[in-house]
Design a protein around this motif. Structure first.
Motif, PDB file in Angstrom:
ATOM      1  N   GLU A  60       0.831  -1.207   0.000  1.00  0.00           N
ATOM      2  CA  GLU A  60       0.000   0.000   0.000  1.00  0.00           C
ATOM      3  C   GLU A  60       0.865   1.257   0.000  1.00  0.00           C
ATOM      4  N   ILE A  61       1.935   1.239   0.747  1.00  0.00           N
ATOM      5  CA  ILE A  61       2.862   2.377   0.788  1.00  0.00           C
ATOM      6  C   ILE A  61       3.482   2.595  -0.583  1.00  0.00           C
ATOM      7  N   GLU A  62       3.957   1.509  -1.202  1.00  0.00           N
ATOM      8  CA  GLU A  62       4.570   1.608  -2.528  1.00  0.00           C
ATOM      9  C   GLU A  62       3.563   2.094  -3.568  1.00  0.00           C
ATOM     10  N   GLN A  63       2.316   1.615  -3.473  1.00  0.00           N
ATOM     11  CA  GLN A  63       1.275   2.080  -4.390  1.00  0.00           C
ATOM     12  C   GLN A  63       1.028   3.569  -4.223  1.00  0.00           C
ATOM     13  N   GLY A  64       1.014   4.031  -2.998  1.00  0.00           N
ATOM     14  CA  GLY A  64       0.818   5.454  -2.729  1.00  0.00           C
ATOM     15  C   GLY A  64       1.940   6.301  -3.298  1.00  0.00           C
ATOM     16  N   ILE A  65       3.168   5.814  -3.165  1.00  0.00           N
ATOM     17  CA  ILE A  65       4.314   6.531  -3.722  1.00  0.00           C
ATOM     18  C   ILE A  65       4.208   6.591  -5.239  1.00  0.00           C
ATOM     19  N   GLU A  66       3.863   5.464  -5.859  1.00  0.00           N
ATOM     20  CA  GLU A  66       3.735   5.417  -7.315  1.00  0.00           C
ATOM     21  C   GLU A  66       2.645   6.368  -7.805  1.00  0.00           C
ATOM     22  N   GLN A  67       1.507   6.366  -7.132  1.00  0.00           N
ATOM     23  CA  GLN A  67       0.417   7.264  -7.522  1.00  0.00           C
ATOM     24  C   GLN A  67       0.824   8.724  -7.355  1.00  0.00           C
ATOM     25  N   GLY A  68       1.555   9.019  -6.296  1.00  0.00           N
ATOM     26  CA  GLY A  68       2.018  10.384  -6.072  1.00  0.00           C
ATOM     27  C   GLY A  68       2.985  10.836  -7.158  1.00  0.00           C
ATOM     28  N   GLU A  69       3.896   9.943  -7.545  1.00  0.00           N
ATOM     29  CA  GLU A  69       4.842  10.278  -8.608  1.00  0.00           C
ATOM     30  C   GLU A  69       4.128  10.444  -9.939  1.00  0.00           C
ATOM     31  N   GLN A  70       3.138   9.583 -10.213  1.00  0.00           N
ATOM     32  CA  GLN A  70       2.362   9.726 -11.450  1.00  0.00           C
ATOM     33  C   GLN A  70       1.665  11.086 -11.486  1.00  0.00           C
ATOM     34  N   LYS A  71       1.102  11.474 -10.369  1.00  0.00           N
ATOM     35  CA  LYS A  71       0.391  12.750 -10.286  1.00  0.00           C
ATOM     36  C   LYS A  71       1.340  13.921 -10.558  1.00  0.00           C
ATOM     37  N   ILE A  72       2.520  13.880  -9.972  1.00  0.00           N
ATOM     38  CA  ILE A  72       3.495  14.946 -10.164  1.00  0.00           C
ATOM     39  C   ILE A  72       3.961  15.006 -11.619  1.00  0.00           C
ATOM     40  N   VAL A  73       4.266  13.847 -12.196  1.00  0.00           N
ATOM     41  CA  VAL A  73       4.741  13.821 -13.586  1.00  0.00           C
ATOM     42  C   VAL A  73       3.649  14.299 -14.525  1.00  0.00           C
ATOM     43  N   LYS A  74       2.412  13.886 -14.307  1.00  0.00           N
ATOM     44  CA  LYS A  74       1.316  14.367 -15.162  1.00  0.00           C
ATOM     45  C   LYS A  74       1.162  15.884 -15.049  1.00  0.00           C
ATOM     46  N   LYS A  75       1.339  16.406 -13.858  1.00  0.00           N
ATOM     47  CA  LYS A  75       1.258  17.855 -13.656  1.00  0.00           C
ATOM     48  C   LYS A  75       2.368  18.565 -14.432  1.00  0.00           C
ATOM     49  N   LEU A  76       3.578  18.007 -14.395  1.00  0.00           N
ATOM     50  CA  LEU A  76       4.694  18.585 -15.147  1.00  0.00           C
ATOM     51  C   LEU A  76       4.430  18.546 -16.655  1.00  0.00           C
ATOM     52  N   VAL A  77       3.920  17.412 -17.130  1.00  0.00           N
ATOM     53  CA  VAL A  77       3.619  17.266 -18.553  1.00  0.00           C
ATOM     54  C   VAL A  77       2.551  18.276 -18.974  1.00  0.00           C
ATOM     55  N   LYS A  78       1.507  18.386 -18.171  1.00  0.00           N
ATOM     56  CA  LYS A  78       0.425  19.331 -18.492  1.00  0.00           C
ATOM     57  C   LYS A  78       0.933  20.770 -18.508  1.00  0.00           C
ATOM     58  N   ARG A  79       1.794  21.098 -17.581  1.00  0.00           N
ATOM     59  CA  ARG A  79       2.335  22.457 -17.551  1.00  0.00           C
ATOM     60  C   ARG A  79       3.260  22.708 -18.743  1.00  0.00           C
ATOM     61  N   ARG A  80       4.064  21.719 -19.079  1.00  0.00           N
ATOM     62  CA  ARG A  80       5.016  21.852 -20.185  1.00  0.00           C
ATOM     63  C   ARG A  80       4.315  22.015 -21.525  1.00  0.00           C
ATOM     64  N   PHE A  81       3.217  21.268 -21.711  1.00  0.00           N
ATOM     65  CA  PHE A  81       2.544  21.251 -23.013  1.00  0.00           C
ATOM     66  C   PHE A  81       1.142  21.837 -22.977  1.00  0.00           C
ATOM     67  N   ASN A  82       0.846  22.635 -21.971  1.00  0.00           N
ATOM     68  CA  ASN A  82      -0.457  23.292 -21.869  1.00  0.00           C
ATOM     69  C   ASN A  82      -1.608  22.306 -21.932  1.00  0.00           C
ATOM     70  N   ASN A  83      -1.496  21.270 -21.124  1.00  0.00           N
ATOM     71  CA  ASN A  83      -2.509  20.232 -20.986  1.00  0.00           C
ATOM     72  C   ASN A  83      -2.279  19.099 -21.975  1.00  0.00           C
ATOM     73  N   ILE A  84      -2.860  17.962 -21.689  1.00  0.00           N
ATOM     74  CA  ILE A  84      -2.769  16.797 -22.565  1.00  0.00           C
ATOM     75  C   ILE A  84      -4.136  16.131 -22.618  1.00  0.00           C
ATOM     76  N   ASP A  85      -4.343  15.301 -23.636  1.00  0.00           N
ATOM     77  CA  ASP A  85      -5.648  14.635 -23.730  1.00  0.00           C
ATOM     78  C   ASP A  85      -5.694  13.409 -22.816  1.00  0.00           C
ATOM     79  N   SER A  86      -6.879  12.873 -22.649  1.00  0.00           N
ATOM     80  CA  SER A  86      -7.068  11.763 -21.719  1.00  0.00           C
ATOM     81  C   SER A  86      -6.334  10.502 -22.166  1.00  0.00           C
ATOM     82  N   ALA A  87      -6.140  10.316 -23.465  1.00  0.00           N
ATOM     83  CA  ALA A  87      -5.421   9.137 -23.955  1.00  0.00           C
ATOM     84  C   ALA A  87      -3.961   9.170 -23.492  1.00  0.00           C
ATOM     85  N   LEU A  88      -3.323  10.324 -23.591  1.00  0.00           N
ATOM     86  CA  LEU A  88      -1.943  10.445 -23.120  1.00  0.00           C
ATOM     87  C   LEU A  88      -1.867  10.305 -21.601  1.00  0.00           C
TER      88      LEU A  88
END
Length: 75
Positions: A11-39
Motif C-alpha cells: 500500500e505504501i509503494e502504491q501510494g508513492i507510485e500514484q504520487g509520482e504519477q500525479k506529479i509527472v502528469k502535472k509537469l507534462v500538463k504544464r510543459r505542453f499546456n494540458n494533454i488529452d485523456s489518452a496520453l
C-alpha cells in the motif's frame, strides 16, 4: 518497534507510485499546456521506474511529439 506487514508495504509503494504519477502528469500538463485523456492514461499505465525516467526525460522534450515518441518506446 513498528511492524510493517507485506500488504502495508504494498500500500505504501502504491501510494508513492500514484504520487509520482500525479506529479509527472502535472509537469507534462504544464510543459505542453494540458494533454488529452489518452496520453494521461498512457502515463498512468507506466511502471514506477518508467515514471521516474519520464520525470528526467521531460526536460529534454521540445514538443508533444517527443513525449508521444518516448511513450511509444516504453512498450
Amino acid at each position: 518497534m513498528e511492524i510493517v506487514t507485506s500488504w502495508m508495504q504494498k500500500e505504501i509503494e502504491q501510494g508513492i507510485e500514484q504520487g509520482e504519477q500525479k506529479i509527472v502528469k502535472k509537469l507534462v500538463k504544464r510543459r505542453f499546456n494540458n494533454i488529452d485523456s489518452a496520453l494521461e492514461s498512457r502515463i498512468d499505465s507506466l511502471s514506477l521506474e518508467q515514471i521516474e525516467n519520464l520525470a528526467d526525460a521531460i526536460f529534454d522534450f521540445q514538443s508533444l511529439e517527443d513525449l508521444i515518441n518516448w511513450l511509444d518506446q516504453q512498450n
